[in-house]
Each structure stands twice: as structure tokens, then as C-alpha cells.
Write a protein that holds these residues in place. Structure first.
Motif, PDB file in Angstrom:
ATOM      1  N   ASP A  51      -1.545  13.611  -1.147  1.00 14.40           N
ATOM      2  CA  ASP A  51      -0.509  14.333  -0.459  1.00 14.40           C
ATOM      3  C   ASP A  51       0.803  13.770  -0.595  1.00 14.40           C
ATOM      4  O   ASP A  51       1.622  14.427  -0.011  1.00 14.40           O
ATOM      5  CB  ASP A  51      -1.058  13.788   1.116  1.00 14.40           C
ATOM      6  CG  ASP A  51      -1.060  12.345   1.510  1.00 14.40           C
ATOM      7  OD1 ASP A  51      -1.721  11.631   0.518  1.00 14.40           O
ATOM      8  OD2 ASP A  51      -1.063  11.990   2.431  1.00 14.40           O
ATOM      9  N   HIS A  52       0.784  12.943  -1.496  1.00 12.85           N
ATOM     10  CA  HIS A  52       2.273  12.520  -2.053  1.00 12.85           C
ATOM     11  C   HIS A  52       2.632  12.897  -3.422  1.00 12.85           C
ATOM     12  O   HIS A  52       3.835  13.197  -3.884  1.00 12.85           O
ATOM     13  CB  HIS A  52       2.269  11.141  -1.979  1.00 12.85           C
ATOM     14  CG  HIS A  52       2.387  10.757  -0.498  1.00 12.85           C
ATOM     15  ND1 HIS A  52       3.512  10.296   0.343  1.00 12.85           N
ATOM     16  CD2 HIS A  52       1.250  10.585   0.185  1.00 12.85           C
ATOM     17  CE1 HIS A  52       3.076   9.894   1.531  1.00 12.85           C
ATOM     18  NE2 HIS A  52       1.473  10.148   1.815  1.00 12.85           N
ATOM     19  N   ASP A  60       3.255   5.141   2.669  1.00 12.84           N
ATOM     20  CA  ASP A  60       2.137   5.118   3.674  1.00 12.84           C
ATOM     21  C   ASP A  60       2.211   3.690   3.949  1.00 12.84           C
ATOM     22  O   ASP A  60       0.802   3.476   4.193  1.00 12.84           O
ATOM     23  CB  ASP A  60       0.536   5.701   3.327  1.00 12.84           C
ATOM     24  CG  ASP A  60       0.834   7.117   3.388  1.00 12.84           C
ATOM     25  OD1 ASP A  60       2.072   7.905   3.777  1.00 12.84           O
ATOM     26  OD2 ASP A  60      -0.136   7.733   2.633  1.00 12.84           O
ATOM     27  N   HIS A  85       4.013   6.645  -3.834  1.00 13.04           N
ATOM     28  CA  HIS A  85       2.505   6.239  -4.271  1.00 13.04           C
ATOM     29  C   HIS A  85       1.725   7.553  -4.962  1.00 13.04           C
ATOM     30  O   HIS A  85       2.462   8.469  -4.657  1.00 13.04           O
ATOM     31  CB  HIS A  85       1.791   5.293  -3.465  1.00 13.04           C
ATOM     32  CG  HIS A  85       1.473   6.217  -2.035  1.00 13.04           C
ATOM     33  ND1 HIS A  85       2.284   6.748  -1.099  1.00 13.04           N
ATOM     34  CD2 HIS A  85       0.203   6.579  -1.611  1.00 13.04           C
ATOM     35  CE1 HIS A  85       1.726   7.266  -0.153  1.00 13.04           C
ATOM     36  NE2 HIS A  85       0.569   7.096  -0.433  1.00 13.04           N
ATOM     37  N   HIS A 116       4.237   9.933   6.888  1.00 15.72           N
ATOM     38  CA  HIS A 116       3.427  10.744   7.936  1.00 15.72           C
ATOM     39  C   HIS A 116       4.241  10.387   9.376  1.00 15.72           C
ATOM     40  O   HIS A 116       4.253   9.184   9.634  1.00 15.72           O
ATOM     41  CB  HIS A 116       2.153  10.557   8.069  1.00 15.72           C
ATOM     42  CG  HIS A 116       1.366  10.642   6.673  1.00 15.72           C
ATOM     43  ND1 HIS A 116       1.351  11.811   6.392  1.00 15.72           N
ATOM     44  CD2 HIS A 116       1.096   9.951   5.811  1.00 15.72           C
ATOM     45  CE1 HIS A 116       0.293  11.786   5.011  1.00 15.72           C
ATOM     46  NE2 HIS A 116       0.575  10.369   4.855  1.00 15.72           N
TER      47      HIS A 116
END
Ligand SMILES: [Zn+2]
Ligand SMILES: [Zn+2]
Length: 226
Positions: free
Chosen positions: A58-59, A165, A54, A206
Motif C-alpha cells: 500500500d506504499h 507505518d 517502506h 494511515h
């Protein structure tokens, strides 16, 4: 797998090519490229593609730099690609109504900058991504509108689901820290438990990775029904 400040990036290899699943925060691009050109196990591989589960900071943050340095093709769900080409990633979100959700949204996610380097070209992901012997993409929205679970069968026959996530592992499975739509996201957690029945491993954005067991599937289903 590379991890920095709790954010995971995965590398899968197929023949002589390497594919990154997610690209981390922008500051992860340089170290990732450096380890690809210096670690003996990786130097023979050519980085061909970056597949984004996505478009969150942070990705997808490292993808523009990785693509321009390596020539790799970036892939994402169309809903994420449109934002990323404009250098945007944030939509309306709400912290999940859990302690870790409220804390980590305030301390981490809300502090990420609103903009990232625009990714010039983003290939749209349909059901099958024609790389690494065919990756299968499953649309599991809620955490993000264009959240995908990417299914990969390795040459040893083991199947990994890269779930971004959809949920997270923080001393056990937990809801993601935030949602763009929680009701939809909870249904996606349940759908992921169904998908994972035929998989060996779930690799998360994560925490994890997690070996698929009956007990794990039960815990994931419980998450989807708070
Ligand atoms: Zn996210
Ligand atoms: Zn994340």
C-alpha cells in the motif's frame, strides 16, 4: 495529500519540482499522475522523485507505474529496494495483538496480492536524501525491516516527519496493524516520539496528519510500552 481507502500519499514541492512520499496501492498511480497533470496548483511542477517510507504493497504499489510514466527516481531503504526490484514486498509478519491489528490484518493486509510490478531502479537511501533541500532519513525498523521516518523542513520553517507505518492514527494513535518484529517496532515507536520533539507535524501512512503536542508525544510513548 491524497487518500484512498485509508492509504495516504503526500506531495511536497520544492522550487519547480514535486516529490511524492509513498505511492499508494497500484490503482492509485493513474489518479495521482492525472491530478499532477490537471490540477492548476500542480501542473507547473515536475515530478522528480518518489521516496518510499517502506516497501509494503500500500506504499510502494504505485511506484513502478509512476516512475515509468514520469521518469521520477524511486528511493527506498536498501532492505526494501532489493525486494521491490524483484516485484516482491511480503516478509514474515504477525498481526499486532490488538483488536484493530487482528481485524485489519485479516481483512486488508492479508488480501493484498503477493506481487507488485517490479521497480527497475531503486536508489538506496542513506542518512540524507539529496532532494527538496535535503530530506533526512531515520531508520525505524520493526513494522518493516526497511521502515524509515523522513524528516522534511519546508520553506516556512515547519518540520514534518513522514513516518509511514511506524504507528497509525485510527481515532487516535494505535500500534501498526502488523509487524515484521514487534519488539523492534515498539522501540521504533519510542524513538519516533523522541524525534518528533523538534517537529511540528507527523504525517502517517494511515490517518492523521497530527500536530505535535506534548499530549501526542505522551500517547505515542504509551503505545511503545503496551
Ligand atoms: Zn506497512
Ligand atoms: Zn500501510
Amino acid at each position: 495529500m491524497a487518500t484512498r481507502r485509508g492509504v495516504n500519499v503526500y506531495l511536497i514541492s520544492h522550487d519547480e519540482t514535486a516529490v511524492l512520499v509513498d505511492s499508494g496501492t497500484p490503482d492509485m498511480a493513474k489518479p495521482l499522475l492525472k491530478s499532477m497533470s490537471s490540477e492548476p496548483a500542480l501542473t507547473d511542477l515536475k515530478l522528480s522523485d518518489v521516496v518510499l517510507t517502506h516497501g509494503h504493497y500500500d506504499h510502494a504499489g504505485g511506484a513502478a507505474d509512476i516512475a515509468s510514466s514520469s521518469g521520477a527516481t524511486v528511493w527506498a531503504h536498501p532492505a526494501e529496494g532489493d525486494l521491490l526490484r524483484r516485484g516482491e514486498w511480503r516478509r514474515d509478519t504477525a498481526a499486532s495483538p490488538t483488536l484493530h491489528g487482528r481485524l485489519l490484518t485479516a481483512l486488508v493486509a492479508n488480501r493484498y496480492p503477493d506481487r507488485l510490478t517490479p521497480i527497475r531502479e531503486v536508489q538506496q537511501i542513506a542518512d540524507i536524501i539529496p532532494i527538496a533541500n535535503g530530506l533526512r532519513a531515520h531508520h525505524l525498523p520493526g513494522h518493516a525491516l526497511g521502515q524509515l521516518a523522513i524528516e522534511w523542513k519546508a520553506s516556512d520553517g515547519k518540520t514534518t516527519i513522514f513516518a509511514g507505518d511506524v504507528f497509525m492514527d485510527l481515532f487516535g494513535p494505535r500500534e501498526p496493524i502488523l509487524y515484521e518484529d514487534r519488539l523492534v517496532g515498539l522501540r521504533s515507536i519510542s524513538a519516533l516520539a523522541d524525534l518528533a520533539k523538534t517537529a511540528d507535524r507527523i504525517a502517517l501512512g494511515h490517518g492523521g496528519p497530527l500536530e505535535v503536542t506534548e499530549a501526542l508525544l505522551r500517547k505515542i510513548r504509551q503505545l511503545s510500552n503496551p
